[in-house]
Design a protein around this motif. Structure first.
Motif, short mmCIF file in Angstrom:
data_model
loop_
_atom_site.label_atom_id
_atom_site.label_comp_id
_atom_site.label_asym_id
_atom_site.label_seq_id
_atom_site.Cartn_x
_atom_site.Cartn_y
_atom_site.Cartn_z
N VAL A 134 45.86 50.79 37.93
CA VAL A 134 44.71 50.24 38.64
C VAL A 134 44.69 48.73 38.45
O VAL A 134 44.83 48.23 37.33
CB VAL A 134 43.40 50.86 38.14
CG1 VAL A 134 42.19 50.25 38.85
CG2 VAL A 134 43.41 52.38 38.33
N LYS A 135 44.50 48.00 39.54
CA LYS A 135 44.49 46.54 39.49
C LYS A 135 43.04 46.04 39.49
O LYS A 135 42.17 46.62 40.12
CB LYS A 135 45.23 45.96 40.71
CG LYS A 135 46.68 46.43 40.83
CD LYS A 135 47.29 45.98 42.14
CE LYS A 135 48.69 46.55 42.34
NZ LYS A 135 49.24 46.17 43.66
N TRP A 136 42.83 44.94 38.79
CA TRP A 136 41.48 44.36 38.69
C TRP A 136 41.53 42.89 39.11
O TRP A 136 42.49 42.19 38.82
CB TRP A 136 40.97 44.46 37.25
CG TRP A 136 40.76 45.88 36.82
CD1 TRP A 136 41.69 46.72 36.27
CD2 TRP A 136 39.56 46.64 36.93
NE1 TRP A 136 41.13 47.95 36.03
CE2 TRP A 136 39.83 47.93 36.42
CE3 TRP A 136 38.28 46.35 37.41
CZ2 TRP A 136 38.85 48.93 36.37
CZ3 TRP A 136 37.31 47.34 37.35
CH2 TRP A 136 37.60 48.62 36.85
N THR A 137 40.47 42.46 39.76
CA THR A 137 40.34 41.05 40.12
C THR A 137 38.91 40.61 39.85
O THR A 137 37.96 41.34 40.12
CB THR A 137 40.71 40.81 41.60
OG1 THR A 137 40.69 39.41 41.87
CG2 THR A 137 39.76 41.52 42.54
N SER A 160 34.42 48.29 43.87
CA SER A 160 33.78 47.37 42.94
C SER A 160 33.22 48.15 41.76
O SER A 160 32.73 49.27 41.91
CB SER A 160 32.64 46.59 43.61
OG SER A 160 33.15 45.60 44.48
N GLY A 190 37.17 45.13 42.17
CA GLY A 190 36.53 43.86 41.83
C GLY A 190 35.54 44.04 40.69
O GLY A 190 34.83 45.04 40.60
N VAL A 219 38.51 43.84 48.44
CA VAL A 219 38.90 44.71 47.32
C VAL A 219 38.66 46.14 47.79
O VAL A 219 37.88 46.40 48.71
CB VAL A 219 38.08 44.41 46.05
CG1 VAL A 219 38.43 43.04 45.48
CG2 VAL A 219 36.58 44.52 46.31
N ASP A 220 39.33 47.07 47.14
CA ASP A 220 39.19 48.47 47.53
C ASP A 220 37.90 49.09 47.00
O ASP A 220 37.35 50.03 47.59
CB ASP A 220 40.38 49.28 47.03
CG ASP A 220 41.68 48.79 47.64
OD1 ASP A 220 41.81 48.82 48.88
OD2 ASP A 220 42.57 48.34 46.87
N ARG A 257 45.23 50.79 43.57
CA ARG A 257 44.19 50.06 44.30
C ARG A 257 43.63 48.92 43.45
O ARG A 257 43.87 48.84 42.24
CB ARG A 257 43.04 51.00 44.68
CG ARG A 257 43.48 52.25 45.43
CD ARG A 257 43.84 51.95 46.88
NE ARG A 257 44.17 53.17 47.62
CZ ARG A 257 44.33 53.22 48.93
NH1 ARG A 257 44.20 52.12 49.65
NH2 ARG A 257 44.64 54.36 49.52
N THR A 258 42.87 48.05 44.10
CA THR A 258 42.27 46.89 43.43
C THR A 258 40.76 47.04 43.37
O THR A 258 40.11 47.32 44.38
CB THR A 258 42.64 45.59 44.16
OG1 THR A 258 44.06 45.43 44.18
CG2 THR A 258 42.01 44.38 43.48
#
Length: 350
Positions: free
Chosen positions: A169-172, A191, A144, A188-189, A141-142
Motif C-alpha cells: 500500500v502506498k501513502w502520500t 483517504s 492520502g 489518491v485512491d 493503491r495510494t
C-alpha cells in the motif's frame, strides 16, 4: 501595676473585633471555595463539543463548585502535551496519545478519567463507485494522509488482522483540509480520515456520505483502540480529587442531556460560535453519538468506562504500530475512581 480599663477602651476593642470579623471568611464559606480549572478541547468548536457548553449553561459545573474555562484546541494529541506543559489542568483528547506519552515519560502524562469515544474514529474512505471493495483491494493503491496521521500509523495493525500486505500500500501526505477533495478528484485512491470530521466535511460538499462514500472503519476490522475522552493532570488528581470527581459528574450530565435533547446542546454551542452551521453540527453530534459513543459495549457497561481486557489489547496494538519501548500499565492511563455509579451512566439517545 495593672492599669484600670476604661469603658471607652472596651467599647473600641469590641468594635475593632467586630470590624475584623466582618472581613474574615467564615468556615462554611471556606468549605464552599470554587476551584478554577482550565480545560482545552481537541479542536475548533463543533457539534461534538456541545455537551460541555450545555453542562455550563445548566449550571452543572457551578453545582460542583468549579469555574471551568474552556478553550478551543488544535489536535487531540496536542491536548496531552498542553496538559503536560502545565498550561491546562484538564482537556478532551486522545487516550492513545496518553498511552504513548506515558510510555516515554512515566508519571508525567495526563490520566484519562472519562472515556467519551468508545471506538477510535479512524477510517479509510473511497468513492462508492471505486473498484476498492475490500481492504485487500488497497494493495497497489495510494492512500492520502496528513503527515503523521494516526490512521496511517495504525493501518499495519488493521492490515495484519485482515490479511492485507501493508508493504504493498502506498501513502502520500496531503493537507488535512484536502483529504476528501483529493480522493473525490481521484488524485489518491482513498483517504485515511477521522470519521466524525470527514463525514461532515462530505456533507458540507453536498454529498451523502452513506451513499456516495464507501467506509472502512478500523474498529470493524480488528483495531480495538478507544478514542477521545476527558483527561486531567496527575497534579489535579493529587491535589483536588473532589474537583476531578465533580468535573466528571458535570460533564457526564452534559453528555446525558445532549443525547436526550440534541437541539438544546446545539443551541448552547451556537451561543459561543454563532457562525457555525447549526443543522450540520447537529448532524455531526448525532452521527458521533450513534457511531462511536453509544456502542453495545457502552450499553452493557455504562458510559465513560472501558473494558479492561480490550484496553489491554489496545496497548499491544499501539506498541506494534508505534514501536513503544515500554507498555504502561492501565492504571497509569485510566482511572475509573471518579466515574459516577454504573446505574447513573446509562445514556439513551433521543
Amino acid at each position: 501595676m495593672d492599669r484600670p480599663v476604661s469603658r471607652r477602651s472596651v467599647t473600641l476593642a469590641v468594635a475593632a473585633l467586630a470590624a475584623s470579623a466582618a472581613f474574615m471568611p467564615s468556615q462554611p464559606a471556606q468549605a464552599q471555595a470554587v476551584t478554577p480549572i482550565k480545560f482545552v478541547l481537541d479542536w475548533k468548536l463543533q457539534g461534538i463539543h456541545a455537551w460541555y457548553y450545555l453542562a455550563e449553561d445548566r449550571g452543572y459545573f457551578a453545582q460542583e463548585k468549579l469555574a471551568v474555562t474552556i478553550d478551543q484546541g488544535d489536535g487531540s494529541a496536542a491536548t496531552v502535551t498542553k496538559i503536560m506543559a502545565g498550561a491546562y489542568q484538564a482537556g478532551f483528547g486522545d487516550v492513545n496519545a496518553v498511552i504513548q506519552n506515558a510510555s516515554a515519560k512515566p508519571g508525567a502524562a495526563p490520566v484519562m478519567v472519562y472515556m467519551v469515544y468508545n471506538r477510535a474514529p479512524f477510517a479509510l474512505i473511497v468513492k462508492a463507485d471505486s473498484p476498492i471493495k475490500t481492504l485487500r483491494d488497497f494493495e497497489g493503491r495510494t492512500i492520502g494522509t496528513p503527515a503523521g496521521g494516526a490512521a496511517a500509523r495504525m493501518f499495519p495493525v488493521m492490515a495484519a488482522k485482515s490479511g492485507v500486505d501493508a508493504s504493498k500500500v502506498k501513502w502520500t501526505n496531503v493537507a488535512p483540509n484536502l483529504q476528501e477533495q483529493l480522493m473525490l478528484k481521484s488524485h489518491v485512491d482513498g483517504s485515511a480520515v477521522f470519521s466524525v470530521t470527514s463525514y461532515m466535511n462530505l456533507v458540507a460538499q453536498g454529498l451523502d456520505p452513506d451513499k456516495d462514500i464507501r467506509w472502512f472503519h478500523y474498529a470493524d476490522h480488528g483495531v480495538e483502540l478507544y478514542g477521545n475522552g476527558v483527561m486531567v493532570s496527575p497534579q489535579l488528581i493529587k491535589d483536588k480529587p473532589q474537583a476531578v470527581a465533580g468535573l466528571v459528574r458535570a460533564i457526564h450530565k452534559g453528555v446525558r442531556d445532549a443525547a436526550a435533547d440534541p437541539d438544546a446542546a446545539i443551541a448552547a454551542l451556537m451561543k459561543r460560535e454563532p457562525l457555525l452551521n447549526k443543522d450540520l453540527e447537529k448532524r455531526r453530534l448525532l452521527y458521533t453519538l450513534k457511531t462511536i459513543m453509544l456502542t453495545p459495549e457502552v450499553a452493557a457497561n455504562g458510559f465513560g468506562d472501558v473494558s479492561d481486557a480490550r484496553f489491554a489489547r489496545s496497548f499491544i496494538q499501539l506498541k506494534e504500530a508505534f514501536d513503544l519501548q515500554r507498555v504502561p500499565t492501565a492504571a497509569e492511563v485510566f482511572d475509573r475512581r471518579f466515574l459516577p455509579p454504573a446505574a447513573e451512566r446509562k445514556i439513551a439517545m433521543k
